[in-house]
Design a protein around this motif. Sequence first.
Motif, PDB file in Angstrom:
ATOM      1  N   GLN A  48      -0.826  27.550 -41.071  1.00 41.49           N
ATOM      2  CA  GLN A  48      -0.035  27.587 -39.842  1.00 41.49           C
ATOM      3  C   GLN A  48      -0.866  27.147 -38.634  1.00 41.49           C
ATOM      4  O   GLN A  48      -0.386  26.418 -37.766  1.00 41.49           O
ATOM      5  CB  GLN A  48       0.531  28.991 -39.634  1.00 41.49           C
ATOM      6  CG  GLN A  48       1.610  29.363 -40.639  1.00 41.49           C
ATOM      7  CD  GLN A  48       2.066  30.808 -40.497  1.00 41.49           C
ATOM      8  OE1 GLN A  48       1.249  31.729 -40.363  1.00 41.49           O
ATOM      9  NE2 GLN A  48       3.361  31.022 -40.523  1.00 41.49           N
ATOM     10  N   GLU A  49      -2.117  27.605 -38.574  1.00 39.01           N
ATOM     11  CA  GLU A  49      -2.995  27.212 -37.469  1.00 39.01           C
ATOM     12  C   GLU A  49      -3.272  25.710 -37.494  1.00 39.01           C
ATOM     13  O   GLU A  49      -3.224  25.037 -36.451  1.00 39.01           O
ATOM     14  CB  GLU A  49      -4.312  27.979 -37.555  1.00 39.01           C
ATOM     15  CG  GLU A  49      -4.188  29.472 -37.302  1.00 39.01           C
ATOM     16  CD  GLU A  49      -5.503  30.197 -37.529  1.00 39.01           C
ATOM     17  OE1 GLU A  49      -6.486  29.515 -37.925  1.00 39.01           O
ATOM     18  OE2 GLU A  49      -5.560  31.420 -37.321  1.00 39.01           O
ATOM     19  N   LEU A  50      -3.541  25.168 -38.681  1.00 37.99           N
ATOM     20  CA  LEU A  50      -3.859  23.745 -38.802  1.00 37.99           C
ATOM     21  C   LEU A  50      -2.638  22.877 -38.517  1.00 37.99           C
ATOM     22  O   LEU A  50      -2.766  21.794 -37.943  1.00 37.99           O
ATOM     23  CB  LEU A  50      -4.401  23.456 -40.201  1.00 37.99           C
ATOM     24  CG  LEU A  50      -5.769  24.070 -40.520  1.00 37.99           C
ATOM     25  CD1 LEU A  50      -6.094  23.924 -42.004  1.00 37.99           C
ATOM     26  CD2 LEU A  50      -6.855  23.428 -39.668  1.00 37.99           C
ATOM     27  N   GLN A  51      -1.458  23.362 -38.910  1.00 38.33           N
ATOM     28  CA  GLN A  51      -0.248  22.597 -38.607  1.00 38.33           C
ATOM     29  C   GLN A  51      -0.037  22.476 -37.107  1.00 38.33           C
ATOM     30  O   GLN A  51       0.284  21.399 -36.595  1.00 38.33           O
ATOM     31  CB  GLN A  51       0.967  23.260 -39.238  1.00 38.33           C
ATOM     32  CG  GLN A  51       2.267  22.489 -38.963  1.00 38.33           C
ATOM     33  CD  GLN A  51       3.493  23.237 -39.424  1.00 38.33           C
ATOM     34  OE1 GLN A  51       3.566  24.460 -39.314  1.00 38.33           O
ATOM     35  NE2 GLN A  51       4.463  22.513 -39.931  1.00 38.33           N
ATOM     36  N   ALA A  52      -0.225  23.584 -36.384  1.00 34.56           N
ATOM     37  CA  ALA A  52      -0.073  23.550 -34.931  1.00 34.56           C
ATOM     38  C   ALA A  52      -1.151  22.684 -34.287  1.00 34.56           C
ATOM     39  O   ALA A  52      -0.889  21.961 -33.323  1.00 34.56           O
ATOM     40  CB  ALA A  52      -0.137  24.977 -34.375  1.00 34.56           C
ATOM     41  N   GLU A  53      -2.364  22.723 -34.832  1.00 37.78           N
ATOM     42  CA  GLU A  53      -3.468  21.966 -34.262  1.00 37.78           C
ATOM     43  C   GLU A  53      -3.301  20.467 -34.456  1.00 37.78           C
ATOM     44  O   GLU A  53      -3.540  19.676 -33.539  1.00 37.78           O
ATOM     45  CB  GLU A  53      -4.776  22.431 -34.904  1.00 37.78           C
ATOM     46  CG  GLU A  53      -6.022  21.708 -34.387  1.00 37.78           C
ATOM     47  CD  GLU A  53      -7.290  22.236 -35.020  1.00 37.78           C
ATOM     48  OE1 GLU A  53      -8.284  21.474 -35.074  1.00 37.78           O
ATOM     49  OE2 GLU A  53      -7.301  23.403 -35.463  1.00 37.78           O
ATOM     50  N   PHE A  54      -2.866  20.061 -35.659  1.00 36.95           N
ATOM     51  CA  PHE A  54      -2.758  18.637 -35.974  1.00 36.95           C
ATOM     52  C   PHE A  54      -1.339  18.092 -35.788  1.00 36.95           C
ATOM     53  O   PHE A  54      -1.116  16.886 -35.925  1.00 36.95           O
ATOM     54  CB  PHE A  54      -3.223  18.377 -37.407  1.00 36.95           C
ATOM     55  CG  PHE A  54      -4.694  18.582 -37.619  1.00 36.95           C
ATOM     56  CD1 PHE A  54      -5.599  17.601 -37.262  1.00 36.95           C
ATOM     57  CD2 PHE A  54      -5.181  19.760 -38.162  1.00 36.95           C
ATOM     58  CE1 PHE A  54      -6.963  17.781 -37.445  1.00 36.95           C
ATOM     59  CE2 PHE A  54      -6.545  19.957 -38.366  1.00 36.95           C
ATOM     60  CZ  PHE A  54      -7.437  18.962 -37.994  1.00 36.95           C
ATOM     61  N   ASP A  55      -0.366  18.972 -35.520  1.00 40.14           N
ATOM     62  CA  ASP A  55       1.030  18.569 -35.298  1.00 40.14           C
ATOM     63  C   ASP A  55       1.555  17.755 -36.476  1.00 40.14           C
ATOM     64  O   ASP A  55       2.032  16.627 -36.332  1.00 40.14           O
ATOM     65  CB  ASP A  55       1.158  17.771 -34.003  1.00 40.14           C
ATOM     66  CG  ASP A  55       2.625  17.595 -33.582  1.00 40.14           C
ATOM     67  OD1 ASP A  55       3.434  18.465 -33.938  1.00 40.14           O
ATOM     68  OD2 ASP A  55       2.950  16.587 -32.922  1.00 40.14           O
ATOM     69  N   ILE A  56       1.473  18.327 -37.666  1.00 43.40           N
ATOM     70  CA  ILE A  56       1.893  17.634 -38.877  1.00 43.40           C
ATOM     71  C   ILE A  56       3.157  18.272 -39.449  1.00 43.40           C
ATOM     72  O   ILE A  56       3.490  19.420 -39.145  1.00 43.40           O
ATOM     73  CB  ILE A  56       0.787  17.656 -39.956  1.00 43.40           C
ATOM     74  CG1 ILE A  56       0.367  19.112 -40.261  1.00 43.40           C
ATOM     75  CG2 ILE A  56      -0.408  16.834 -39.526  1.00 43.40           C
ATOM     76  CD1 ILE A  56      -0.692  19.235 -41.328  1.00 43.40           C
ATOM     77  N   GLY A  57       3.859  17.522 -40.277  1.00 38.38           N
ATOM     78  CA  GLY A  57       4.992  18.052 -41.028  1.00 38.38           C
ATOM     79  C   GLY A  57       4.487  18.573 -42.363  1.00 38.38           C
ATOM     80  O   GLY A  57       3.691  17.920 -43.023  1.00 38.38           O
TER      81      GLY A  57
END
Length: 343
Positions: A200-209
Amino acid sequence: MNEPLLRLRDLKVHFPLGAKRLWQPQSVLKAVDGVSLDLYRGRTLGLVGESGCGKSTLARALTGMTAITSGELAFEGRDMSRGSAADWQRLRRDVQMIFQDPLASLDPRMTVGQIVAEPLRHLRKDMSRAQRGERVRAMLERVGLSGAQINRYPHEFSGGQCQRIGIARALVVEPKVLICDEPVSALDVSIQAHIIELLQELQAEFDIGVLFIAHDLAVVRQISDDVTVMYLGRVMEQARGQALFERPAHPYTRALLSAVPRPDPLVERSRERIRLPGDLPSPSDPPSGCVFRTRCPWARADCAQQRPALRTMNASQQAACLHAETIAEATAGTVAEGECLAV
């Protein structure tokens, strides 16, 4: 909402079985049989269903590891359903995958540094060796490991640490889409929570799907913005947000939710589960009409004659059931509606 990163329309992945005999049609295994879904930037789509329903085959098709039989697969508007090997190679940097078995997905003959750097060597040829080394150390530290561990081998790490290495390998090239094929099913419950929080943290950081594949609805509820339920290669229900967990529209979804344990032992002992009879039918010989009808407690005669299409139930929910409204009315307030799933 913006245009989806990944767009699937009536996607099919079929495998011929055995040699074709004279005057007889060739038997075909329909692993994925007409799936349509959208994956958006910055959102997580949970894909759930029993083992053998086609989730992993769909994931492999989305990464080009399995050939697509028919249908539309578009990445940022680019049609990849008939893409060549060269087309998929150009897409490798944008679509990465995390596998189910953390240790088996890592080459035991390579060090952690070599494993994480491998995508950079193939997909970022503009980077120097020093730049790759710096990037690898930074990525290992970002997923909770130490840069000092760069020369160690996979067997020297625990299962949770190996999955962190797999995450680092997938994200080191900064993809736009991350496909997670049951990434926490082989881990202890306490480790699962840490890996999900990291994703979840990495998704928010990298803005990925993120396409998050799992059979555990409690985990899916924690991480997903949207949910798709599959059964025998077909989509049974799709929903945004918490709609699927609060108001399940398809009988199969209701059965899956009833199987999830509750944190309250009194509720767990007293509640009634929906037990599906029989086993999952063979995808090489699926039932006619609705593929779920042979195990559905609400099946009627017309379910064997007509294949139900996804129908809009409300603004945030679709279901492939001919009698979804009748079932919802008859079972209002039962099964799992509004209950909190254990994580």
